[in-house]
Design a protein around this motif. Structure first.
Motif, PDB file in Angstrom:
ATOM      1  N   GLY A   2      35.810   1.144 -51.094  1.00  0.00           N
ATOM      2  CA  GLY A   2      35.516   0.952 -52.660  1.00  0.00           C
ATOM      3  C   GLY A   2      35.192  -0.539 -52.787  1.00  0.00           C
ATOM      4  O   GLY A   2      35.219  -1.512 -51.837  1.00  0.00           O
ATOM      5  N   GLU A   3      34.810  -0.795 -54.149  1.00  0.00           N
ATOM      6  CA  GLU A   3      34.532  -2.261 -54.455  1.00  0.00           C
ATOM      7  C   GLU A   3      35.963  -2.864 -54.745  1.00  0.00           C
ATOM      8  O   GLU A   3      36.982  -2.206 -54.688  1.00  0.00           O
ATOM      9  N   ILE A   4      35.786  -4.446 -54.756  1.00  0.00           N
ATOM     10  CA  ILE A   4      36.973  -5.187 -54.826  1.00  0.00           C
ATOM     11  C   ILE A   4      37.326  -5.689 -55.937  1.00  0.00           C
ATOM     12  O   ILE A   4      36.246  -6.077 -56.947  1.00  0.00           O
ATOM     13  N   ALA A   5      38.471  -5.407 -56.315  1.00  0.00           N
ATOM     14  CA  ALA A   5      38.909  -6.034 -57.923  1.00  0.00           C
ATOM     15  C   ALA A   5      39.676  -7.005 -57.697  1.00  0.00           C
ATOM     16  O   ALA A   5      40.441  -7.213 -56.768  1.00  0.00           O
ATOM     17  N   LYS A   6      39.654  -7.827 -58.777  1.00  0.00           N
ATOM     18  CA  LYS A   6      40.535  -9.333 -58.584  1.00  0.00           C
ATOM     19  C   LYS A   6      41.842  -8.965 -59.566  1.00  0.00           C
ATOM     20  O   LYS A   6      41.988  -8.651 -60.311  1.00  0.00           O
ATOM     21  N   LEU A   7      42.688  -9.799 -58.614  1.00  0.00           N
ATOM     22  CA  LEU A   7      44.097  -9.684 -59.291  1.00  0.00           C
ATOM     23  C   LEU A   7      44.330 -11.167 -59.986  1.00  0.00           C
ATOM     24  O   LEU A   7      43.730 -12.175 -59.374  1.00  0.00           O
ATOM     25  N   PHE A   8      44.913 -11.055 -61.118  1.00  0.00           N
ATOM     26  CA  PHE A   8      45.069 -12.435 -61.780  1.00  0.00           C
ATOM     27  C   PHE A   8      46.544 -12.324 -62.595  1.00  0.00           C
ATOM     28  O   PHE A   8      47.022 -11.274 -62.764  1.00  0.00           O
ATOM     29  N   TRP A   9      46.854 -13.575 -63.041  1.00  0.00           N
ATOM     30  CA  TRP A   9      48.264 -13.601 -64.078  1.00  0.00           C
ATOM     31  C   TRP A   9      47.855 -13.653 -65.427  1.00  0.00           C
ATOM     32  O   TRP A   9      46.872 -14.730 -65.720  1.00  0.00           O
ATOM     33  N   ALA A  10      48.417 -13.039 -66.417  1.00  0.00           N
ATOM     34  CA  ALA A  10      48.090 -13.363 -67.678  1.00  0.00           C
ATOM     35  C   ALA A  10      49.573 -13.045 -68.582  1.00  0.00           C
ATOM     36  O   ALA A  10      49.951 -11.961 -68.480  1.00  0.00           O
ATOM     37  N   PRO A  19      36.158  -3.689 -61.813  1.00  0.00           N
ATOM     38  CA  PRO A  19      34.489  -3.993 -61.856  1.00  0.00           C
ATOM     39  C   PRO A  19      33.774  -2.838 -62.897  1.00  0.00           C
ATOM     40  O   PRO A  19      34.607  -1.862 -63.339  1.00  0.00           O
ATOM     41  N   GLU A  20      32.764  -3.380 -63.449  1.00  0.00           N
ATOM     42  CA  GLU A  20      32.155  -2.589 -64.462  1.00  0.00           C
ATOM     43  C   GLU A  20      32.189  -1.120 -64.263  1.00  0.00           C
ATOM     44  O   GLU A  20      32.456  -0.215 -64.896  1.00  0.00           O
ATOM     45  N   GLY A  21      31.714  -0.569 -62.997  1.00  0.00           N
ATOM     46  CA  GLY A  21      31.733   0.705 -62.842  1.00  0.00           C
ATOM     47  C   GLY A  21      32.971   1.642 -62.819  1.00  0.00           C
ATOM     48  O   GLY A  21      33.258   2.916 -62.832  1.00  0.00           O
TER      49      GLY A  21
END
Length: 81
Positions: A2-10, A19-21
């Motif tokens: 699949g596509e790659i999603a980014k991890l981040f801290w919030a 990702p959009e889809g």
């Protein structure tokens, strides 16, 4: 793959930027692990997610889930205190 999603801290919590889809039409998700995978399932305001997890349902449970219960209206005198 699949596509790659980014991890981040919030606000001290780890988050995933989908990702959009891959975006979900829900305000909340059910989160669970299966081995190394993290599964996000949309919470749709129904019990469909539960039915998918605990099939088959007993007839009494299915009837209770299908029953439409009217909203209760209470007066201030019904409140404790």
């Amino acid at each position: 793959m699949g596509e790659i999603a980014k991890l981040f801290w919030a606000d001290g919590a780890q988050a995933v930027r989908l990702p959009e889809g891959w975006r979900l039409e829900s305000e909340a998700v059910q989160v669970r692990r299966e081995g190394n995978a993290v599964i996000l399932e949309p919470m749709l305001g129904t019990w469909d997610w539960l039915q998918a997890r605990v099939q088959p349902l007993d007839d009494d449970v299915q009837a209770a889930l299908d029953e439409e219960v009217p909203e209760q209206v209470r007066s201030a005198s019904d409140l404790p205190g």
